[in-house]
Design an enzyme around this catalytic site. Structure first.
Site, PDB file in Angstrom:
ATOM      1  CG  LEU A 139      -2.022  -0.964   1.387  1.00 17.30           C
ATOM      2  CD1 LEU A 139      -2.721  -0.765   2.730  1.00 17.30           C
ATOM      3  CD2 LEU A 139      -3.025  -0.846   0.251  1.00 17.30           C
ATOM      4  CG  ASP A 140       0.698   4.387  -2.921  1.00 19.06           C
ATOM      5  OD1 ASP A 140       1.598   3.614  -3.311  1.00 19.06           O
ATOM      6  OD2 ASP A 140      -0.081   4.976  -3.689  1.00 19.06           O
ATOM      7  NE  ARG A 141       5.807   7.953   5.160  1.00 19.41           N
ATOM      8  CZ  ARG A 141       6.877   8.706   5.375  1.00 19.41           C
ATOM      9  NH1 ARG A 141       7.674   9.014   4.366  1.00 19.41           N
ATOM     10  NH2 ARG A 141       7.165   9.143   6.585  1.00 19.41           N
ATOM     11  CB  THR A 143      -3.135   4.038   0.880  1.00 18.60           C
ATOM     12  OG1 THR A 143      -3.039   4.845  -0.300  1.00 18.60           O
ATOM     13  CG2 THR A 143      -4.441   3.267   0.846  1.00 18.60           C
TER      14      THR A 143
END
Length: 307
Positions: A139-141, A143
């Site tokens: 997951l993106d940081r 998100t």
């Protein structure tokens, strides 16, 4: 101390690495090498899989031979993650199911160290639960939400394979600007990474890019904001964020693709994108895991304020 790698080396992909993207494999193999340089190695053709050129998104299989060119590395031991971060990650665990650990990852914590971030979720889990675990997906940081880790070996291999099963589901809840009109909507718009600076990627719609499909539906709509469910049919970089902006509903708090003027009015303080449900299905063993994490209270507070 910086040191030169004296010669080309070949890495035999292990069972635990089966199904991993080659860019992620290289980032793990080339500790201390900037992310931007790893992508330059890939784009220049210096990295090969079984003798052939590869793209960053190419997935490796157990037994593959990956050519890793000589690079200058700067190994830096970041040391163990701080206790406060280990505690925060431990508190985010929502389920331990056999060989799996599932977290409701907080916004602002990276899934792994790198690119100027010394520690992430996986480093903290290895402190609290042992070295056997690795990330099934990322997951993106910015998100929050469901993040699955698995024990290395067969559990990790199966889980990564399951990501490509047609019945596997990844559902997100996303707060967007504007009142959503009508019912469900599918966005089928090819995307391309067109800039990569210091590891930062920017994505834009481009017919020459890779197919990207997102299915949106409204869960709650107010005059100035809507809460949507987004179901990914493909998993491209920043896909939900770019597709939402493309249909006139930028994600609240999105500093890269959003609407800064609208964000200033509501001061969200974060990217309002949350991975709320995952269902992993493997072709041989059936369902591996089904987990969910409720939408953050902050989303609903912003939505109520937009009435």
């Amino acid at each position: 101390m910086p040191q030169n790698s004296p010669k080309v080396r070949y890495h035999a992909v292990t069972a635990a690495e089966d199904g991993q993207r080659i860019d992620n494999l290289l980032l793990g193999q080339l500790k201390g090498v900037p992310r931007s340089h790893v992508y330059r190695l890939l784009s220049s053709g210096q990295v090969r899989r079984n003798g052939g050129r590869v793209k960053p998104s190419t997935r490796v299989a157990a037994g593959d031979q990956v050519r890793i060119p000589p690079v200058r590395t700067a190994e830096r031991d970041a040391g163990p993650p701080p206790d406060r971060l280990v505690h925060r990650v431990r508190e985010a665990i929502i389920d331990v199911d056999g060989d799996f650990i599932v977290l409701d990852k907080p916004e602002g914590i990276a899934v792994h160290g790198g690119s100027g971030v010394p520690h992430g979720v996986i480093e903290c889990l290895r402190v609290s639960h042992g070295q056997d675990y690795d990330l099934v997906h990322r997951l993106d940081r910015e998100t929050s939400g469901v993040l699955v880790c698995a024990r290395r070996g067969e559990p990790l291999r199966r889980a990564r394979q399951a990501l490509n099963h047609p019945k596997t589901e990844k559902l997100y809840q996303v707060l967007v600007h504007g009142r959503w009109r009508g019912g469900p909507r599918t966005v089928d718009q090819a995307l391309d990474v067109h800039a990569r600076q210091a590891g930062e990627r920017t994505v834009r719609a481009d017919e020459a890019g890779k197919q990207a499909v997102t299915h949106f539906d409204a869960l709650d709509r107010r005059p100035r904001m809507s809460l949507l469910e987004a179901r990914l049919e493909t998993g491209r970089t920043h896909q939900i964020r770019v597709h939402a902006a493309a249909v006139g509903h930028p994600v609240v708090g999105d500093l890269k693709y959003g609407d800064g003027a609208l964000d200033t009015q509501v001061s969200p303080g974060r990217l309002c994108l949350h991975a709320w449900r995952m269902r992993l299905v493997h072709r041989e063993v059936g369902k591996l895991l089904e987990v969910s994490a409720s939408v953050p209270d902050a989303f609903m507070a912003l939505l109520d304020g937009a009435s």
